[in-house]
Design a protein around this motif. Structure first.
Motif, mmCIF file in Angstrom:
data_model
loop_
_atom_site.group_PDB
_atom_site.id
_atom_site.type_symbol
_atom_site.label_atom_id
_atom_site.label_comp_id
_atom_site.label_asym_id
_atom_site.label_seq_id
_atom_site.Cartn_x
_atom_site.Cartn_y
_atom_site.Cartn_z
ATOM 1 N N ALA A 38 -6.182 29.008 -15.721
ATOM 2 C CA ALA A 38 -5.355 30.196 -15.959
ATOM 3 C C ALA A 38 -4.869 30.790 -14.637
ATOM 4 N N GLN A 39 -5.732 30.770 -13.642
ATOM 5 C CA GLN A 39 -5.350 31.306 -12.337
ATOM 6 C C GLN A 39 -4.251 30.458 -11.703
ATOM 7 N N PHE A 40 -4.404 29.146 -11.769
ATOM 8 C CA PHE A 40 -3.398 28.258 -11.190
ATOM 9 C C PHE A 40 -2.127 28.262 -12.033
ATOM 10 N N GLY A 41 -2.271 28.269 -13.375
ATOM 11 C CA GLY A 41 -1.101 28.238 -14.272
ATOM 12 C C GLY A 41 -0.249 29.485 -14.174
ATOM 13 N N GLY A 42 -0.788 30.566 -13.682
ATOM 14 C CA GLY A 42 -0.024 31.800 -13.540
ATOM 15 C C GLY A 42 0.356 32.098 -12.102
ATOM 16 N N SER A 43 0.515 31.056 -11.299
ATOM 17 C CA SER A 43 0.842 31.282 -9.893
ATOM 18 C C SER A 43 2.204 30.688 -9.540
ATOM 19 N N TRP A 44 2.756 31.159 -8.441
ATOM 20 C CA TRP A 44 4.028 30.613 -7.971
ATOM 21 C C TRP A 44 3.868 29.163 -7.507
ATOM 22 N N THR A 45 2.683 28.832 -7.025
ATOM 23 C CA THR A 45 2.440 27.441 -6.614
ATOM 24 C C THR A 45 2.639 26.509 -7.798
ATOM 25 N N PHE A 46 2.082 26.876 -8.952
ATOM 26 C CA PHE A 46 2.241 26.058 -10.148
ATOM 27 C C PHE A 46 3.717 25.947 -10.540
ATOM 28 N N ILE A 47 4.408 27.064 -10.514
ATOM 29 C CA ILE A 47 5.824 27.059 -10.916
ATOM 30 C C ILE A 47 6.640 26.155 -9.999
ATOM 31 N N VAL A 48 6.407 26.243 -8.698
ATOM 32 C CA VAL A 48 7.168 25.420 -7.739
ATOM 33 C C VAL A 48 6.826 23.939 -7.923
ATOM 34 N N PHE A 50 5.520 22.443 -10.581
ATOM 35 C CA PHE A 50 5.970 21.996 -11.900
ATOM 36 C C PHE A 50 7.486 21.804 -11.920
ATOM 37 N N GLY A 51 8.220 22.734 -11.287
ATOM 38 C CA GLY A 51 9.684 22.591 -11.211
ATOM 39 C C GLY A 51 10.081 21.351 -10.419
ATOM 40 N N ALA A 52 9.351 21.092 -9.319
ATOM 41 C CA ALA A 52 9.655 19.912 -8.502
ATOM 42 C C ALA A 52 9.380 18.628 -9.286
ATOM 43 N N VAL A 53 8.271 18.602 -10.043
ATOM 44 C CA VAL A 53 7.952 17.413 -10.844
ATOM 45 C C VAL A 53 9.020 17.192 -11.913
ATOM 46 N N LEU A 54 9.437 18.269 -12.585
ATOM 47 C CA LEU A 54 10.474 18.136 -13.618
ATOM 48 C C LEU A 54 11.792 17.643 -13.022
ATOM 49 N N LEU A 55 12.211 18.235 -11.909
ATOM 50 C CA LEU A 55 13.454 17.792 -11.276
ATOM 51 C C LEU A 55 13.331 16.357 -10.779
ATOM 52 N N GLY A 56 12.165 16.009 -10.239
ATOM 53 C CA GLY A 56 11.948 14.625 -9.792
ATOM 54 C C GLY A 56 12.027 13.651 -10.967
ATOM 55 N N TRP A 57 11.366 13.994 -12.061
ATOM 56 C CA TRP A 57 11.386 13.146 -13.269
ATOM 57 C C TRP A 57 12.825 12.926 -13.745
ATOM 58 N N MET A 58 13.579 14.016 -13.842
ATOM 59 C CA MET A 58 14.967 13.900 -14.331
ATOM 60 C C MET A 58 15.836 13.155 -13.323
ATOM 61 N N GLY A 59 15.610 13.408 -12.031
ATOM 62 C CA GLY A 59 16.407 12.720 -11.011
ATOM 63 C C GLY A 59 16.148 11.231 -11.004
ATOM 64 N N ILE A 60 14.879 10.849 -11.097
ATOM 65 C CA ILE A 60 14.541 9.425 -11.097
ATOM 66 C C ILE A 60 15.145 8.736 -12.311
ATOM 67 N N ASN A 61 15.017 9.366 -13.480
ATOM 68 C CA ASN A 61 15.515 8.751 -14.705
ATOM 69 C C ASN A 61 17.030 8.816 -14.837
ATOM 70 N N THR A 84 2.642 18.682 -24.807
ATOM 71 C CA THR A 84 1.194 18.441 -24.724
ATOM 72 C C THR A 84 0.549 19.379 -23.707
ATOM 73 N N ILE A 85 1.192 19.537 -22.553
ATOM 74 C CA ILE A 85 0.659 20.443 -21.524
ATOM 75 C C ILE A 85 0.602 21.876 -22.066
ATOM 76 N N ALA A 86 1.670 22.299 -22.737
ATOM 77 C CA ALA A 86 1.695 23.659 -23.286
ATOM 78 C C ALA A 86 0.633 23.832 -24.368
ATOM 79 N N ALA A 87 0.448 22.798 -25.206
ATOM 80 C CA ALA A 87 -0.546 22.884 -26.277
ATOM 81 C C ALA A 87 -1.965 22.951 -25.720
ATOM 82 N N LEU A 88 -2.229 22.316 -24.597
ATOM 83 C CA LEU A 88 -3.555 22.361 -23.988
ATOM 84 C C LEU A 88 -3.755 23.610 -23.122
ATOM 85 N N GLN A 89 -2.692 23.998 -22.453
ATOM 86 C CA GLN A 89 -2.795 25.115 -21.511
ATOM 87 C C GLN A 89 -2.917 26.459 -22.234
#
Length: 176
Positions: A38-48, A50-61, A84-89
């Motif tokens: 919960a501490q990590f999921g509610g931080s700017w580090t997580f947002i940055v 997670f955003g980088a992973v999503l953009l990387g995933w879309m860019g690669i594909n 799945t991540i949202a359902a677990l988190q």
């Protein structure tokens, strides 16, 4: 609650405690993990990240694997991973919030006990001050009465020097 606090005051006990340490001492491994998630999921580090992973995933594909992407444009696999991540988190964060709410309730109870103890101590101080003030007024009244006796004695001595007047007795402080 007031009786318990009176008992603690009488024993010179401590009402306050270290809530964070008490809670952490009784937490299970899963509760520690839930708090960290919960501490990590509610931080700017997580947002940055997670955003980088999503953009990387879309860019690669989209651009790098133009001929054979493993998750083509509507990104169905990405949506499945995100769901799945949202359902677990979500339940993990809810567990952490419930524990935080319980800790907040405990802190509020403790704060009210400390406030009640402070109010009782203040009331005791007021009683002591009232007692001191009463004693001082009583002593002042007796001193003033004694001064009046002495002034009357002097007045009689000065106004009627021929008369013999008995000297006033020694001053005896009042008993309170």
């Amino acid at each position: 609650m007031e009786k318990a606090i009176v008992t603690k005051i009488a024993r010179r006990g401590r009402v306050s405690s270290l809530v964070q340490q008490e809670y952490e001492a009784h937490m299970t491994f899963g509760e520690h993990v839930a708090d960290r998630v919960a501490q990590f999921g509610g931080s700017w580090t997580f947002i940055v990240i997670f955003g980088a992973v999503l953009l990387g995933w879309m860019g690669i594909n989209t651009w790098l694997l133009v001929r054979r992407p493993f998750d083509p444009f509507p990104f169905i696999l990405l949506n499945l991973v995100l769901s799945t991540i949202a359902a677990l988190q979500a339940p993990v964060i809810m567990m952490s919030q419930n524990r935080q709410a319980a800790k907040d309730r405990f802190e509020a109870t403790q704060d009210s006990q400390v406030n009640l103890m402070a109010a009782m101590e203040i009331r005791d101080l007021h009683d002591k001050l009232d007692g001191l003030r009463h004693r001082q007024w009583h002593e002042l009244w007796h001193l003033q009465r004694r001064q009046l006796e002495l002034l009357e004695h002097l007045d009689k001595k000065i106004s009627h020097p021929e008369e013999k007047t008995a000297d006033p007795g020694p001053y005896r402080p009042p008993e309170v």
